[in-house]
Design a protein around this motif. Structure first.
Motif, PDB file in Angstrom:
ATOM      1  N   LYS A   1       0.720  -1.371  -0.029  1.00  0.00           N
ATOM      2  CA  LYS A   1      -0.195   0.128  -0.088  1.00  0.00           C
ATOM      3  C   LYS A   1       0.863   1.289   0.168  1.00  0.00           C
ATOM      4  O   LYS A   1       0.611   2.296  -0.707  1.00  0.00           O
ATOM      5  CB  LYS A   1      -0.942  -0.037   1.312  1.00  0.00           C
ATOM      6  N   ALA A   2       2.085   1.440   0.732  1.00  0.00           N
ATOM      7  CA  ALA A   2       2.718   2.192   0.930  1.00  0.00           C
ATOM      8  C   ALA A   2       3.551   2.536  -0.363  1.00  0.00           C
ATOM      9  O   ALA A   2       3.646   3.896  -1.004  1.00  0.00           O
ATOM     10  CB  ALA A   2       3.891   2.069   1.898  1.00  0.00           C
ATOM     11  N   LEU A   3       3.961   1.617  -1.159  1.00  0.00           N
ATOM     12  CA  LEU A   3       4.894   1.493  -2.489  1.00  0.00           C
ATOM     13  C   LEU A   3       3.942   2.046  -3.631  1.00  0.00           C
ATOM     14  O   LEU A   3       4.278   2.900  -4.245  1.00  0.00           O
ATOM     15  CB  LEU A   3       5.205   0.251  -2.736  1.00  0.00           C
ATOM     16  N   LYS A   4       2.614   1.793  -3.599  1.00  0.00           N
ATOM     17  CA  LYS A   4       1.641   2.266  -4.479  1.00  0.00           C
ATOM     18  C   LYS A   4       1.503   3.555  -4.299  1.00  0.00           C
ATOM     19  O   LYS A   4       0.866   4.358  -5.541  1.00  0.00           O
ATOM     20  CB  LYS A   4       0.228   1.280  -4.338  1.00  0.00           C
ATOM     21  N   LYS A   5       1.868   4.296  -3.476  1.00  0.00           N
ATOM     22  CA  LYS A   5       1.596   5.591  -3.270  1.00  0.00           C
ATOM     23  C   LYS A   5       2.548   6.532  -4.169  1.00  0.00           C
ATOM     24  O   LYS A   5       2.429   7.503  -4.554  1.00  0.00           O
ATOM     25  CB  LYS A   5       1.705   6.202  -2.023  1.00  0.00           C
ATOM     26  N   VAL A   6       3.661   5.782  -4.397  1.00  0.00           N
ATOM     27  CA  VAL A   6       4.924   6.594  -5.125  1.00  0.00           C
ATOM     28  C   VAL A   6       5.343   5.719  -6.383  1.00  0.00           C
ATOM     29  O   VAL A   6       6.398   6.452  -6.975  1.00  0.00           O
ATOM     30  CB  VAL A   6       5.980   6.700  -4.183  1.00  0.00           C
ATOM     31  N   MET A   7       4.786   4.569  -6.733  1.00  0.00           N
ATOM     32  CA  MET A   7       5.363   3.859  -7.888  1.00  0.00           C
ATOM     33  C   MET A   7       3.943   3.284  -8.623  1.00  0.00           C
ATOM     34  O   MET A   7       2.828   2.741  -7.579  1.00  0.00           O
ATOM     35  CB  MET A   7       6.373   2.847  -7.720  1.00  0.00           C
ATOM     36  N   PRO A   8       3.894   2.794  -9.790  1.00  0.00           N
ATOM     37  CA  PRO A   8       2.867   2.266 -10.344  1.00  0.00           C
ATOM     38  C   PRO A   8       2.703   0.667  -9.713  1.00  0.00           C
ATOM     39  O   PRO A   8       3.633  -0.091  -9.458  1.00  0.00           O
ATOM     40  CB  PRO A   8       3.147   2.070 -11.709  1.00  0.00           C
ATOM     41  N   GLU A   9       1.519   0.366  -9.429  1.00  0.00           N
ATOM     42  CA  GLU A   9       1.228  -1.000  -8.859  1.00  0.00           C
ATOM     43  C   GLU A   9       1.790  -2.167  -9.581  1.00  0.00           C
ATOM     44  O   GLU A   9       2.463  -2.931  -9.159  1.00  0.00           O
ATOM     45  CB  GLU A   9      -0.275  -1.316  -8.588  1.00  0.00           C
ATOM     46  N   GLU A  10       1.863  -1.905 -10.747  1.00  0.00           N
ATOM     47  CA  GLU A  10       2.214  -3.117 -11.712  1.00  0.00           C
ATOM     48  C   GLU A  10       3.577  -3.292 -11.757  1.00  0.00           C
ATOM     49  O   GLU A  10       4.447  -4.171 -12.100  1.00  0.00           O
ATOM     50  CB  GLU A  10       1.815  -2.919 -13.326  1.00  0.00           C
ATOM     51  N   GLU A  11       4.185  -2.192 -11.198  1.00  0.00           N
ATOM     52  CA  GLU A  11       5.921  -2.314 -11.074  1.00  0.00           C
ATOM     53  C   GLU A  11       6.361  -2.676  -9.630  1.00  0.00           C
ATOM     54  O   GLU A  11       7.497  -2.773  -9.441  1.00  0.00           O
ATOM     55  CB  GLU A  11       6.452  -0.873 -11.261  1.00  0.00           C
ATOM     56  N   ILE A  12       5.449  -2.925  -8.983  1.00  0.00           N
ATOM     57  CA  ILE A  12       5.924  -3.524  -7.674  1.00  0.00           C
ATOM     58  C   ILE A  12       6.085  -5.036  -7.621  1.00  0.00           C
ATOM     59  O   ILE A  12       5.407  -5.606  -8.202  1.00  0.00           O
ATOM     60  CB  ILE A  12       4.680  -3.229  -6.420  1.00  0.00           C
ATOM     61  N   PRO A  13       7.434  -5.600  -7.421  1.00  0.00           N
ATOM     62  CA  PRO A  13       7.534  -6.728  -7.342  1.00  0.00           C
ATOM     63  C   PRO A  13       6.992  -7.686  -6.227  1.00  0.00           C
ATOM     64  O   PRO A  13       6.294  -6.984  -5.406  1.00  0.00           O
ATOM     65  CB  PRO A  13       9.335  -6.721  -7.162  1.00  0.00           C
ATOM     66  N   PRO A  14       6.953  -8.993  -6.326  1.00  0.00           N
ATOM     67  CA  PRO A  14       6.153  -9.896  -5.367  1.00  0.00           C
ATOM     68  C   PRO A  14       7.082  -9.470  -3.952  1.00  0.00           C
ATOM     69  O   PRO A  14       8.303  -9.323  -4.079  1.00  0.00           O
ATOM     70  CB  PRO A  14       6.700 -11.031  -5.855  1.00  0.00           C
ATOM     71  N   ILE A  15       6.286  -9.465  -2.815  1.00  0.00           N
ATOM     72  CA  ILE A  15       6.690  -9.201  -1.927  1.00  0.00           C
ATOM     73  C   ILE A  15       6.477 -10.506  -0.863  1.00  0.00           C
ATOM     74  O   ILE A  15       5.812 -11.321  -0.630  1.00  0.00           O
ATOM     75  CB  ILE A  15       5.910  -8.060  -0.855  1.00  0.00           C
TER      76      ILE A  15
END
Length: 231
Positions: free
Chosen positions: A162-176
């Motif tokens: 959720k925090a990463l989605k605020k500063v980068m596109p969701e599709e670019e977030i790697p698996p956590i």
């Protein structure tokens, strides 16, 4: 390996642990004195003092175990991962989750536990068996509950995403990913087929290196996550 650590938070929480522990001793002492000196006249006051003292002692133990004891969880993880390349960045209390490793192995939440004895998984819950009197004492006083750390890992992963989605596109977030890391020298991890990776600290670095070989995260993905976390 680069280490980013919130030293201010660590120092503050260590101080809180010290103050609450000392305060609890004073208040418990006052409560005991009143209960013996004025057992009838000030009974209610003595009970309140003992209750408040007990609560403060639990708070003191909680903070002391995590930020006052040496090695602290962050120090243990630092030692366990020492030697990783500078392509890795380790965050301690400097991201939306307490301990986070970002690098070629991927994005890893590291949930640390200091339980002693045999760590087993019965298909539903994680349990610590054995460990003697000290472990039995810590199970009752101030030690984190680890019966369902998979739920904790899931909620922390969601918080980070959720925090990463605020500063980068969701599709670019790697698996956590998440791993339960047991830091005590007196812990023996016997947990197989767990829904969350469960291992002893001494096996963490080899595990991370293997993960980097099996399914490496691209440099641009690593840079994007680090940039987002450090904004």
């Amino acid at each position: 390996m680069k280490i980013i650590k919130n030293e201010k938070l660590i120092k503050r929480n260590a101080t809180i642990g010290q103050i609450t522990s000392l305060s609890s001793l004073v208040i418990l002492g006052v409560g005991m004195y009143i209960s013996f000196k004025y057992p009838e006249e000030l009974f209610t006051l003595s009970v309140v003092a003992l209750l408040v003292g007990f609560i403060l002692s639990q708070v003191g133990i909680y903070f002391g175990n995590r930020w006052g004891r040496s090695p602290r969880p962050d120090e243990s993880v630092d030692a366990g991962l020492k030697g990783l390349k500078n392509t890795y960045t380790l965050y301690h209390y400097a991201s939306p989750v307490p301990h986070l490793l970002v690098g070629p192995a991927g994005v890893w939440l590291l949930l640390t536990y200091h339980q002693q004895g045999k760590i087993v998984y019965d298909g539903k819950k994680w349990k610590a068996k054995g460990g003697g009197f000290t472990q039995a004492y810590m199970r009752f006083f101030g030690q984190e509950n680890m019966s369902r750390p998979d739920l904790d890992a899931g909620s922390r992963a969601e918080k980070l995403k959720k925090a990463l989605k605020k500063v980068m596109p969701e599709e670019e977030i790697p698996p956590i990913n998440a791993a339960l890391v047991f830091t005590s020298d007196n812990a023996e991890v016997l947990a197989d087929d767990t829904p969350v990776e469960t291992l002893h600290l001494k096996k963490l670095k080899p595990f991370i290196r293997k993960a980097a070989k099996d399914n490496p995260l691209k440099k641009e993905e690593i840079d994007a996550v680090n940039e987002a976390l450090q904004k």
